[in-house]
Scaffold this active site. Structure first.
Site, short mmCIF file in Angstrom:
data_model
loop_
_atom_site.label_atom_id
_atom_site.label_comp_id
_atom_site.label_asym_id
_atom_site.label_seq_id
_atom_site.Cartn_x
_atom_site.Cartn_y
_atom_site.Cartn_z
N ASP A 163 -0.39 5.15 0.78
CA ASP A 163 -0.12 6.02 2.12
C ASP A 163 -0.45 5.05 3.26
OD1 ASP A 163 -0.51 8.26 0.16
OD2 ASP A 163 -2.56 7.56 -0.55
N ARG A 191 -13.76 11.14 -0.34
CA ARG A 191 -14.13 12.32 1.82
C ARG A 191 -14.35 13.56 1.77
NH1 ARG A 191 -8.29 11.14 2.19
NH2 ARG A 191 -8.50 8.47 2.92
N ASP A 248 0.44 -1.56 -0.29
CA ASP A 248 -0.16 0.04 -0.17
C ASP A 248 0.89 1.16 0.11
OD1 ASP A 248 -2.15 1.62 0.87
OD2 ASP A 248 -1.07 2.37 3.18
N THR A 306 -2.75 0.88 -4.46
CA THR A 306 -2.78 1.70 -3.78
C THR A 306 -3.93 2.18 -4.41
OG1 THR A 306 -2.52 4.06 -3.06
CG2 THR A 306 -1.81 3.37 -4.70
N THR A 307 -5.37 3.07 -3.52
CA THR A 307 -6.73 3.40 -4.63
C THR A 307 -6.53 4.95 -4.29
OG1 THR A 307 -7.55 2.45 -2.55
CG2 THR A 307 -8.30 1.36 -4.84
N THR A 308 -5.37 5.49 -4.43
CA THR A 308 -4.92 6.82 -4.53
C THR A 308 -4.43 7.52 -5.64
OG1 THR A 308 -3.18 8.17 -3.40
CG2 THR A 308 -2.57 7.20 -3.90
N SER A 309 -4.72 8.25 -5.88
CA SER A 309 -4.45 9.31 -6.95
C SER A 309 -2.75 8.96 -8.02
CB SER A 309 -4.98 10.24 -7.63
OG SER A 309 -6.12 10.61 -7.35
N GLY A 346 -9.98 10.54 -2.11
CA GLY A 346 -10.11 12.32 -1.46
C GLY A 346 -11.05 12.87 -2.04
C1 XBP Z 1 -5.56 5.89 0.57
C2 XBP Z 1 -6.56 6.96 0.44
C3 XBP Z 1 -6.43 7.91 -0.37
C4 XBP Z 1 -5.99 9.19 0.01
C5 XBP Z 1 -6.06 10.10 -0.79
O1 XBP Z 1 -5.62 4.76 -0.35
O2 XBP Z 1 -7.35 7.14 0.75
O3 XBP Z 1 -7.78 8.47 -0.83
O4 XBP Z 1 -5.82 9.60 1.01
O5 XBP Z 1 -5.94 9.90 -2.39
P1 XBP Z 1 -5.25 4.00 -0.38
P2 XBP Z 1 -6.83 10.95 -3.32
O6 XBP Z 1 -5.15 2.68 1.33
O7 XBP Z 1 -5.60 2.64 -1.13
O8 XBP Z 1 -3.15 3.51 -0.73
O9 XBP Z 1 -7.04 12.07 -2.99
O10 XBP Z 1 -5.93 10.77 -4.59
O11 XBP Z 1 -7.59 10.26 -3.68
MG MG Z 2 -2.78 2.84 3.29
#
Ligand code: XBP
Ligand code: MG
Length: 234
Positions: free
Chosen positions: A15, A60, A13, A123-126, A57
């Site tokens: 973040d 959120r 992962d 990851t599911t972040t951008s 994000g």
């Molecule tokens: C981490 C997240 C993300 C970041 C923000 O996801 O929840 O949303 O906080 O990223 P993961 P974005 O645990 O899968 O890494 O603003 O790009 O969505």
């Molecule tokens: Mg994380």
């Protein structure tokens, strides 16, 4: 838990796991973007800890609007623009070089490479956030490139849905038993477990008190996993 006979790839992962990006970069970037958008909302660490239960994000921001009596749907375009601005601020914060990888991450990846085990990112972040972290905080330190990278844009459903891990296994052409996930949150644990992966949890700033039942191991720092992997090739 990691075995050179069984395992071919460790999926990380981003973040909270590879770096403490939530508190050091996402949160300040959100507050800059909120200010920029002319919104009076400001988030402190306690607010953000609650908000982090929603992955994504943009999601959120929508949740915060709903919970604060706003018409979130009517604000969709404004929040989408604020989210894009947040990711630009995130990259600027990373570009300043002030968000290092967590202690032991580099050593762990190098120890894995010595044991002929590759690494990947799930990851599911951008994607832009991953790319900023790679460019400014990881690549300059001479790490081997990841064998797979799955980001938020690759999935229809973010964690805790298993989709991100399922895509990673498909791209790698490996069964779940050949991989291990390293996560810092319960949402990540659920996502990886639902894909059939063994999961190691590294405790992070915002999720240290979550329920990690079912994890194969829970450590405070990645150095503890790096030591175990190093022992494999000695
Ligand atoms: C981490 C997240 C993300 C970041 C923000 O996801 O929840 O949303 O906080 O990223 P993961 P974005 O645990 O899968 O890494 O603003 O790009 O969505
Ligand atoms: Mg994380």
């Amino acid at each position: 838990m990691i075995s050179t006979d069984q395992h071919q790839c460790v999926l990380f992962d981003v973040d909270g796991t590879i770096a403490e990006t939530e508190g050091q970069a996402h949160l300040p970037a959100f507050n800059l973007a909120l200010q920029n958008a002319g919104l009076s909302w400001r988030w402190n660490k306690a607010d953000y800890k609650q908000l982090l239960k929603t992955t994504g994000g943009f999601e959120r921001l929508m949740r915060y609007a709903e919970e604060h009596g706003e018409d979130a749907e009517a604000m969709r375009d404004q929040l989408s623009a604020a989210h894009k601005a947040k990711n630009i601020f995130f990259a600027q914060i990373l570009a300043a070089g002030s968000v290092p990888a967590r202690k032991g991450f580099r050593e762990l990846v190098i120890a894995l490479a010595r044991a002929e085990i590759s690494w990947g990112v799930v990851t599911t972040t951008s994607r832009s956030n991953w790319e900023a972290l790679w460019r400014y905080s990881l690549a300059p330190f001479g790490l081997p490139s990841p064998s797979v990278i799955v980001c938020g844009e690759d999935v229809a459903k973010k964690k805790p849905d298993p989709e991100a891990y399922q895509i990673a296994l498909k791209r790698l052409g490996l069964p779940a038993q050949a991989c291990i996930a390293v996560e810092d949150s319960r949402n990540g644990l659920i996502s990886a477990q639902a894909t059939g992966l063994e999961v190691a949890i590294v405790k992070s700033e915002f999720f240290a008190d979550e329920d990690f039942t079912g994890a194969a191991m829970v450590v405070n720092e990645l150095t503890e996993i790096a030591d175990k992997v190093r022992a494999l090739s000695e």
